[in-house]
Design an enzyme around this catalytic site. Structure first.
Site, PDB file in Angstrom:
ATOM      1  N   ASP A  69       4.807   3.813   2.367  1.00 17.24           N
ATOM      2  CA  ASP A  69       5.157   2.838   3.391  1.00 17.24           C
ATOM      3  C   ASP A  69       3.835   2.194   3.760  1.00 17.24           C
ATOM      4  O   ASP A  69       2.999   2.827   4.412  1.00 17.24           O
ATOM      5  CB  ASP A  69       5.764   3.545   4.603  1.00 17.24           C
ATOM      6  CG  ASP A  69       6.067   2.554   5.712  1.00 17.24           C
ATOM      7  OD1 ASP A  69       5.490   1.456   5.706  1.00 17.24           O
ATOM      8  OD2 ASP A  69       6.876   2.879   6.586  1.00 17.24           O
ATOM      9  N   HIS A  70       3.608   0.971   3.323  1.00 16.43           N
ATOM     10  CA  HIS A  70       2.242   0.439   3.447  1.00 16.43           C
ATOM     11  C   HIS A  70       1.794   0.289   4.896  1.00 16.43           C
ATOM     12  O   HIS A  70       0.611   0.210   5.168  1.00 16.43           O
ATOM     13  CB  HIS A  70       2.065  -0.853   2.629  1.00 16.43           C
ATOM     14  CG  HIS A  70       2.612  -2.082   3.280  1.00 16.43           C
ATOM     15  ND1 HIS A  70       3.921  -2.455   3.180  1.00 16.43           N
ATOM     16  CD2 HIS A  70       2.019  -3.044   4.033  1.00 16.43           C
ATOM     17  CE1 HIS A  70       4.112  -3.590   3.826  1.00 16.43           C
ATOM     18  NE2 HIS A  70       2.970  -3.966   4.371  1.00 16.43           N
ATOM     19  N   HIS A 107       8.808   0.708   8.109  1.00 14.40           N
ATOM     20  CA  HIS A 107       7.611   0.281   8.831  1.00 14.40           C
ATOM     21  C   HIS A 107       7.714   0.484  10.350  1.00 14.40           C
ATOM     22  O   HIS A 107       6.848   1.087  10.975  1.00 14.40           O
ATOM     23  CB  HIS A 107       7.318  -1.197   8.570  1.00 14.40           C
ATOM     24  CG  HIS A 107       7.216  -1.552   7.114  1.00 14.40           C
ATOM     25  ND1 HIS A 107       6.798  -0.672   6.150  1.00 14.40           N
ATOM     26  CD2 HIS A 107       7.469  -2.713   6.453  1.00 14.40           C
ATOM     27  CE1 HIS A 107       6.791  -1.281   4.969  1.00 14.40           C
ATOM     28  NE2 HIS A 107       7.199  -2.512   5.131  1.00 14.40           N
TER      29      HIS A 107
HETATM   30  C1  BG6 Z   1       7.346  -5.495   3.078  1.00 16.15           C
HETATM   31  C2  BG6 Z   1       8.673  -6.183   3.177  1.00 16.15           C
HETATM   32  O1  BG6 Z   1       7.509  -4.116   2.980  1.00 16.15           O
HETATM   33  O2  BG6 Z   1       6.578  -5.796   4.231  1.00 16.15           O
HETATM   34  C3  BG6 Z   1       8.486  -7.681   3.322  1.00 16.15           C
HETATM   35  O3  BG6 Z   1       9.442  -5.906   2.015  1.00 16.15           O
HETATM   36  C4  BG6 Z   1       7.559  -7.991   4.465  1.00 16.15           C
HETATM   37  O4  BG6 Z   1       9.718  -8.334   3.487  1.00 16.15           O
HETATM   38  C5  BG6 Z   1       6.295  -7.167   4.374  1.00 16.15           C
HETATM   39  O5  BG6 Z   1       7.251  -9.358   4.394  1.00 16.15           O
HETATM   40  C6  BG6 Z   1       5.449  -7.322   5.616  1.00 16.15           C
HETATM   41  O6  BG6 Z   1       4.226  -6.677   5.408  1.00 16.15           O
HETATM   42  P1  BG6 Z   1       2.927  -7.109   6.190  1.00 16.15           P
HETATM   43  O7  BG6 Z   1       1.899  -6.126   5.770  1.00 16.15           O
HETATM   44  O8  BG6 Z   1       2.620  -8.514   5.801  1.00 16.15           O
HETATM   45  O9  BG6 Z   1       3.291  -6.994   7.643  1.00 16.15           O
END
Ligand code: BG6
Length: 508
Positions: free
Chosen positions: A183-184, A246
């Site tokens: 989960d980044h 997230h």
């Molecule tokens: C991803 C989603 O995991 O996270 C995307 O699949 C989203 O839809 C993105 O745009 C948002 O990531 P960040 O790091 O730009 O907030």
């Protein structure tokens, strides 16, 4: 970034010709290379069902690096690309995994690499089961001569049942310690800073509970639509795409008890307790506790923007939500009775992600009340883009009487000279390369988040009367979300209030 250097290894990326590899994985690995954090011997093996030659694949990655890295060092780029290789594999064709095995063996031989391998599944989610099965059919998961790790992108399943089924398929051949569910958001410095803010400062912990906190609000807004990902998004929607992983992980860090240590399981034990304590939303409550919306065509700053249903890969009558706002409670001693509000959406007025801790007002207010009865004290944890911490307090307005005004104590990460905030994927890739799963989701927490969301998914599927509210692109989503949070003094904090011709005016 102060990080450990990893052991020699091969990183195999499935879905190597896709967007994630191009935009995030290769640039993050390149950054690690530049910082000298990659091992002395390593290879990155991209694989997908496209018939690329190695040179074609390197050219594509080179273009990506030049587009995304400002002034990349040309020699370092070439040095990095000389460790990048390519192999055709068709995820559903078991025989093609034989070719992959041979390529891995060849690389191990020619590049003097041990049998340590990471497999990264950067593919469409429907392949998360079949690829590990096909790897195992070739014995490519066996840990006899070296470790094997599997990184699975989100979403892990589409609901509780499919997540359990996926887990069953994986656990047939792989041990839990080998599986890294990414989960980044957990790789974001500012999400990790939630733990540091809470547990390195003695001043917050005594206040961090139902006695002093009125409510918690989390917003993750994006000012773009689904872009090229309509097909994926139709299967996912905002609830699965952003909330299940997230935003709930942010809730986990904000709400958890202090862990016994910073060890992987100590932290993950505490976050899973939070998820398990979330009060289930009953089917009949869904309509009042959850608002879903979908963006409509609009003109933003003179530019025409398509509605979601006109996007490529989207059904013209789609009911997929591009916006969700949700209210829930955590039934435990710390949080009993404190509402949590979370919302996320595409095509909102700006890109911002922040958590707001609203403290309760003083028990007896001594000063004249001109405006709101709500407390002025808020701690705002700015996850992105202007990473930092903002604390709002009341001070005396100079002059006669005792008029109170709210002022900001504001920290911006950008004010830390020479301290770059690394890309989330850099941190997570390096952690996996080092065998550290602290910032990856454990299976029980994934199941707990699905358990929480399952009634919502069920109600949306079975109660056609629950509306999908349209909202014009470029606005803050359906008005019903205001009702959700509403009270005499309560409203979502709009971090960016007005759109002006020359950009966005941000209210701090
Ligand atoms: C991803 C989603 O995991 O996270 C995307 O699949 C989203 O839809 C993105 O745009 C948002 O990531 P960040 O790091 O730009 O907030």
């Amino acid at each position: 970034m102060t990080m450990k250097k990893a052991q020699d290894q091969i990183i195999v990326i499935f879905g190597a010709t896709g967007d994630l590899t191009y935009r995030k994985l290769i640039p993050s690995l390149y950054s690690l290379h530049v910082q000298g954090l990659l091992p002395e011997h390593y290879a990155i093996l991209g694989t997908s069902l496209l018939l690329y030659s190695e040179d074609e694949f390197r050219d594509k990655m080179r273009t990506g690096l030049h587009q995304q890295k400002q002034e990349p060092n040309l020699d370092l780029v070439e040095e990095f690309l000389s460790r990048v290789f390519y192999q055709y594999t068709h995820a559903n064709d078991r025989a093609s995994f034989g070719g992959l095995k041979e390529k891995i063996q060849l690389l191990q031989h020619t590049q003097t690499l041990p049998d340590n391998i990471i497999y990264y599944l950067a593919t469409p989610p429907e392949l998360y089961g079949i690829i590990p099965e096909n790897l195992a059919a070739q014995g490519l998961q066996l840990q006899g001569n070296g470790w094997k790790r599997l990184i699975v992108e989100k979403p892990f399943g589409y609901d509780l049942q499919s997540a359990m089924e996926l887990d069953r398929v994986l656990q047939k051949d792989w041990e839990e310690q080998q599986i890294y569910r990414i989960d980044h958001y957990l790789g974001k410095e500012t999400v990790q800073n939630v733990l540091v803010t809470r547990f390195s400062n003695g001043i917050f912990e005594p206040l961090w509970n139902r006695n002093y906190i009125d409510r918690v609000e989390i917003t993750s807004a994006e000012n773009i639509g689904v872009e090229q990902r309509g097909g994926y998004y139709e299967q996912s929607g905002a609830l699965r795409d952003m909330i299940q992983n997230h935003l709930l992980h942010m809730v986990g860090f904000i709400a958890m008890e202090p862990p016994a240590s910073m060890q992987s399981d100590a932290i993950r034990n505490e976050t899973v307790k939070v998820f398990e304590s979330i009060r289930p939303i009953r089917d009949e409550e869904v309509q009042h506790s959850v608002v879903r919306g979908q963006y409509l065509a609009a003109t933003i700053k003179g530019q025409k923007v398509k509605g979601y249903r006109e996007e490529k890969g989207v059904h013209p009558q789609s009911k997929t939500e591009t916006y969700v706002a949700l209210k829930f409670f955590i039934d435990n001693w710390r949080w009993g009775g404190v509402p949590f509000y979370i919302r996320t959406g595409k095509h909102l007025p700006t890109r911002v992600n922040e958590a707001v801790i609203h403290f309760k007002p003083t028990p007896h207010y001594l000063f004249s009340r001109l405006g709101s009865h709500d407390s002025c004290n808020q701690l705002i944890i700015r996850i992105q883009p202007d990473e930092g911490l903002l604390f709002k307090i009341g001070v005396k307005t100079p002059g006669s009487g005792f008029e109170v005004q709210t002022v900001n104590m504001d920290f911006h990460y950008s004010s830390l000279a020479h301290q770059r905030i690394p890309e989330a994927y850099e941190r997570l890739l390096l952690d996996c390369m080092n065998g550290d799963s602290t910032l990856y989701a454990r299976v029980d927490s994934v199941m707990a988040t699905w358990r929480m969301l399952d009634p919502i998914i069920r109600a949306w599927n079975t109660q056609p009367g629950i509306p999908v509210y349209g909202y014009p692109a470029g606005t803050w989503g359906p008005e019903q979300a205001e009702v959700l949070i509403g009270g005499p003094d309560k409203a979502w904090r709009h971090p960016c209030k007005n759109l002006s011709d020359d950009g966005i005016y941000c209210e701090l």
